[in-house]
Design a protein around this motif. Structure first.
Motif, PDB file in Angstrom:
ATOM      1  N   PRO A  90      38.569  52.718  25.566  1.00 23.23           N
ATOM      2  CA  PRO A  90      38.682  52.314  26.975  1.00 23.23           C
ATOM      3  C   PRO A  90      37.444  52.742  27.760  1.00 23.23           C
ATOM      4  O   PRO A  90      36.922  53.845  27.556  1.00 23.23           O
ATOM      5  CB  PRO A  90      39.930  53.058  27.461  1.00 23.23           C
ATOM      6  N   ASN A  91      36.980  51.892  28.633  1.00 22.75           N
ATOM      7  CA  ASN A  91      35.831  52.194  29.486  1.00 22.75           C
ATOM      8  C   ASN A  91      36.329  53.043  30.650  1.00 22.75           C
ATOM      9  O   ASN A  91      37.013  52.534  31.537  1.00 22.75           O
ATOM     10  CB  ASN A  91      35.205  50.894  29.991  1.00 22.75           C
ATOM     11  N   PRO A  92      36.014  54.342  30.682  1.00 22.74           N
ATOM     12  CA  PRO A  92      36.535  55.211  31.735  1.00 22.74           C
ATOM     13  C   PRO A  92      36.014  54.852  33.125  1.00 22.74           C
ATOM     14  O   PRO A  92      36.626  55.206  34.125  1.00 22.74           O
ATOM     15  CB  PRO A  92      36.068  56.610  31.317  1.00 22.74           C
ATOM     16  N   GLY A  93      34.922  54.114  33.203  1.00 26.09           N
ATOM     17  CA  GLY A  93      34.351  53.738  34.494  1.00 26.09           C
ATOM     18  C   GLY A  93      34.754  52.357  34.978  1.00 26.09           C
ATOM     19  O   GLY A  93      34.241  51.883  35.993  1.00 26.09           O
ATOM     20  N   PHE A  94      35.676  51.709  34.256  1.00 29.68           N
ATOM     21  CA  PHE A  94      35.990  50.317  34.563  1.00 29.68           C
ATOM     22  C   PHE A  94      36.411  50.110  36.024  1.00 29.68           C
ATOM     23  O   PHE A  94      35.865  49.239  36.707  1.00 29.68           O
ATOM     24  CB  PHE A  94      37.085  49.784  33.628  1.00 29.68           C
ATOM     25  N   LEU A  95      37.366  50.870  36.509  1.00 33.39           N
ATOM     26  CA  LEU A  95      37.868  50.642  37.873  1.00 33.39           C
ATOM     27  C   LEU A  95      36.801  50.949  38.919  1.00 33.39           C
ATOM     28  O   LEU A  95      36.704  50.237  39.931  1.00 33.39           O
ATOM     29  CB  LEU A  95      39.144  51.438  38.124  1.00 33.39           C
ATOM     30  N   GLY A  96      35.977  51.937  38.684  1.00 33.02           N
ATOM     31  CA  GLY A  96      34.882  52.222  39.600  1.00 33.02           C
ATOM     32  C   GLY A  96      33.854  51.101  39.620  1.00 33.02           C
ATOM     33  O   GLY A  96      33.356  50.715  40.685  1.00 33.02           O
ATOM     34  N   GLU A  97      33.547  50.569  38.438  1.00 31.02           N
ATOM     35  CA  GLU A  97      32.614  49.437  38.345  1.00 31.02           C
ATOM     36  C   GLU A  97      33.204  48.207  39.020  1.00 31.02           C
ATOM     37  O   GLU A  97      32.505  47.461  39.721  1.00 31.02           O
ATOM     38  CB  GLU A  97      32.283  49.152  36.888  1.00 31.02           C
ATOM     39  N   LEU A  98      34.513  47.999  38.827  1.00 27.85           N
ATOM     40  CA  LEU A  98      35.179  46.863  39.463  1.00 27.85           C
ATOM     41  C   LEU A  98      35.114  46.993  40.981  1.00 27.85           C
ATOM     42  O   LEU A  98      34.833  46.015  41.681  1.00 27.85           O
ATOM     43  CB  LEU A  98      36.631  46.768  38.977  1.00 27.85           C
ATOM     44  N   ALA A  99      35.334  48.212  41.492  1.00 26.76           N
ATOM     45  CA  ALA A  99      35.275  48.445  42.935  1.00 26.76           C
ATOM     46  C   ALA A  99      33.891  48.123  43.498  1.00 26.76           C
ATOM     47  O   ALA A  99      33.770  47.658  44.637  1.00 26.76           O
ATOM     48  CB  ALA A  99      35.663  49.887  43.260  1.00 26.76           C
ATOM     49  N   GLY A 100      32.852  48.340  42.705  1.00 27.16           N
ATOM     50  CA  GLY A 100      31.502  48.018  43.139  1.00 27.16           C
ATOM     51  C   GLY A 100      31.192  46.526  43.115  1.00 27.16           C
ATOM     52  O   GLY A 100      30.230  46.082  43.731  1.00 27.16           O
ATOM     53  N   ALA A 101      32.021  45.757  42.400  1.00 27.53           N
ATOM     54  CA  ALA A 101      31.752  44.325  42.238  1.00 27.53           C
ATOM     55  C   ALA A 101      32.695  43.417  43.028  1.00 27.53           C
ATOM     56  O   ALA A 101      32.314  42.311  43.412  1.00 27.53           O
ATOM     57  CB  ALA A 101      31.834  43.956  40.757  1.00 27.53           C
ATOM     58  N   VAL A 102      33.933  43.883  43.254  1.00 29.44           N
ATOM     59  CA  VAL A 102      34.955  43.032  43.868  1.00 29.44           C
ATOM     60  C   VAL A 102      35.775  43.858  44.846  1.00 29.44           C
ATOM     61  O   VAL A 102      36.288  44.922  44.482  1.00 29.44           O
ATOM     62  CB  VAL A 102      35.910  42.438  42.797  1.00 29.44           C
ATOM     63  N   GLY A 103      35.930  43.357  46.062  1.00 26.84           N
ATOM     64  CA  GLY A 103      36.774  44.034  47.042  1.00 26.84           C
ATOM     65  C   GLY A 103      38.240  43.939  46.659  1.00 26.84           C
ATOM     66  O   GLY A 103      38.665  42.980  46.008  1.00 26.84           O
ATOM     67  N   LYS A 104      39.019  44.918  47.071  1.00 27.93           N
ATOM     68  CA  LYS A 104      40.432  44.956  46.705  1.00 27.93           C
ATOM     69  C   LYS A 104      41.255  43.843  47.350  1.00 27.93           C
ATOM     70  O   LYS A 104      42.357  43.547  46.895  1.00 27.93           O
ATOM     71  CB  LYS A 104      41.042  46.324  47.020  1.00 27.93           C
ATOM     72  N   ASP A 105      40.732  43.214  48.389  1.00 27.07           N
ATOM     73  CA  ASP A 105      41.439  42.100  49.023  1.00 27.07           C
ATOM     74  C   ASP A 105      40.954  40.741  48.536  1.00 27.07           C
ATOM     75  O   ASP A 105      41.470  39.710  48.967  1.00 27.07           O
ATOM     76  CB  ASP A 105      41.299  42.183  50.544  1.00 27.07           C
ATOM     77  N   ASP A 106      39.962  40.735  47.650  1.00 31.50           N
ATOM     78  CA  ASP A 106      39.406  39.481  47.133  1.00 31.50           C
ATOM     79  C   ASP A 106      40.137  39.055  45.864  1.00 31.50           C
ATOM     80  O   ASP A 106      40.500  39.900  45.043  1.00 31.50           O
ATOM     81  CB  ASP A 106      37.918  39.648  46.802  1.00 31.50           C
ATOM     82  N   PRO A 107      40.339  37.741  45.678  1.00 27.27           N
ATOM     83  CA  PRO A 107      40.942  37.295  44.415  1.00 27.27           C
ATOM     84  C   PRO A 107      39.990  37.570  43.256  1.00 27.27           C
ATOM     85  O   PRO A 107      38.794  37.329  43.353  1.00 27.27           O
ATOM     86  CB  PRO A 107      41.155  35.791  44.611  1.00 27.27           C
ATOM     87  N   VAL A 108      40.554  38.112  42.165  1.00 26.50           N
ATOM     88  CA  VAL A 108      39.740  38.435  40.999  1.00 26.50           C
ATOM     89  C   VAL A 108      40.454  37.944  39.743  1.00 26.50           C
ATOM     90  O   VAL A 108      41.657  38.136  39.590  1.00 26.50           O
ATOM     91  CB  VAL A 108      39.412  39.945  40.926  1.00 26.50           C
ATOM     92  N   MET A 109      39.698  37.296  38.886  1.00 25.12           N
ATOM     93  CA  MET A 109      40.218  36.751  37.636  1.00 25.12           C
ATOM     94  C   MET A 109      39.537  37.471  36.489  1.00 25.12           C
ATOM     95  O   MET A 109      38.337  37.718  36.526  1.00 25.12           O
ATOM     96  CB  MET A 109      39.910  35.252  37.548  1.00 25.12           C
ATOM     97  N   PHE A 110      40.312  37.804  35.459  1.00 27.94           N
ATOM     98  CA  PHE A 110      39.787  38.513  34.303  1.00 27.94           C
ATOM     99  C   PHE A 110      39.854  37.613  33.079  1.00 27.94           C
ATOM    100  O   PHE A 110      40.861  36.934  32.855  1.00 27.94           O
ATOM    101  CB  PHE A 110      40.593  39.792  34.044  1.00 27.94           C
ATOM    102  N   ILE A 111      38.780  37.628  32.283  1.00 25.01           N
ATOM    103  CA  ILE A 111      38.724  36.842  31.058  1.00 25.01           C
ATOM    104  C   ILE A 111      38.155  37.710  29.941  1.00 25.01           C
ATOM    105  O   ILE A 111      37.307  38.582  30.184  1.00 25.01           O
ATOM    106  CB  ILE A 111      37.890  35.548  31.243  1.00 25.01           C
ATOM    107  N   CYS A 112      38.645  37.492  28.730  1.00 24.77           N
ATOM    108  CA  CYS A 112      38.099  38.153  27.539  1.00 24.77           C
ATOM    109  C   CYS A 112      38.009  37.095  26.437  1.00 24.77           C
ATOM    110  O   CYS A 112      37.892  35.909  26.726  1.00 24.77           O
ATOM    111  CB  CYS A 112      38.956  39.350  27.130  1.00 24.77           C
TER     112      CYS A 112
END
Length: 166
Positions: A90-112
């Motif tokens: 698991p990437n321990p910095g994932f949520l912090g990196e996500l916070a730097g890229a997408v606001g919590k009120d913005d729609p966000v889609m995840f793909i793998c």
């Protein structure tokens, strides 16, 4: 259609007003999520995710850096590893990196690759306070076919959506 041309002009998500299309897609995705018992806002098909991306939603690709480099990536997406390479930890910095890229009120889609890791990312982001998270079903490469090959059954690439390769 080449791999970089985008959604075909006759695709139903290319007709109609932006707001109506977004509402329809989000409603369908939410219905899927309810049927599947998901904790996040919705489950999207690749063409639906592309339509929302074109209308301002952030697409976060959670595959590893080698996958992006060797398999291909989606133009305009944000690359944030859910699991690190090598070792798939698991990437321990994932949520912090996500916070730097997408606001919590913005729609966000995840793909793998296939929709499994992105499901985990959508769940984690929802639990961390992102209000509108979606998983892209089928992922970038889709499920394996009868001969255990990807890219023949579903997925972003199989759908003819834009992607590039290094």
């Amino acid at each position: 259609m080449s791999c970089t041309t985008g959604v075909h002009k006759l695709h139903p998500y290319n007709a109609g007003s932006m707001d109506d299309i977004k509402k329809d897609i989000k409603k369908t995705a939410a219905e899927r999520a309810r049927k599947l018992g998901l904790s996040y806002a919705g489950a999207l098909l690749p063409a639906e995710a592309r339509a929302l991306q074109q209308r301002g939603a952030k697409l976060v690709d959670v595959r590893t850096k080698p996958e992006l480099l060797y398999v291909g990536r989606i133009p305009g997406s944000v690359a944030l590893e859910w699991q690190t390479y090598p070792g798939n930890q698991p990437n321990p910095g994932f949520l912090g990196e996500l916070a730097g890229a997408v606001g919590k009120d913005d729609p966000v889609m995840f793909i793998c690759r296939s929709g499994a890791r992105s499901h985990g990312a959508a769940e984690a982001a929802t639990q961390a306070g992102w209000r509108e998270c979606y998983n892209v079903l089928e992922g970038f490469e889709g499920d394996k076919d009868g001969e255990q090959h990807r890219n023949t059954v579903g997925g972003w690439r199989k759908s003819g959506l834009p992607w590039i390769q290094s």
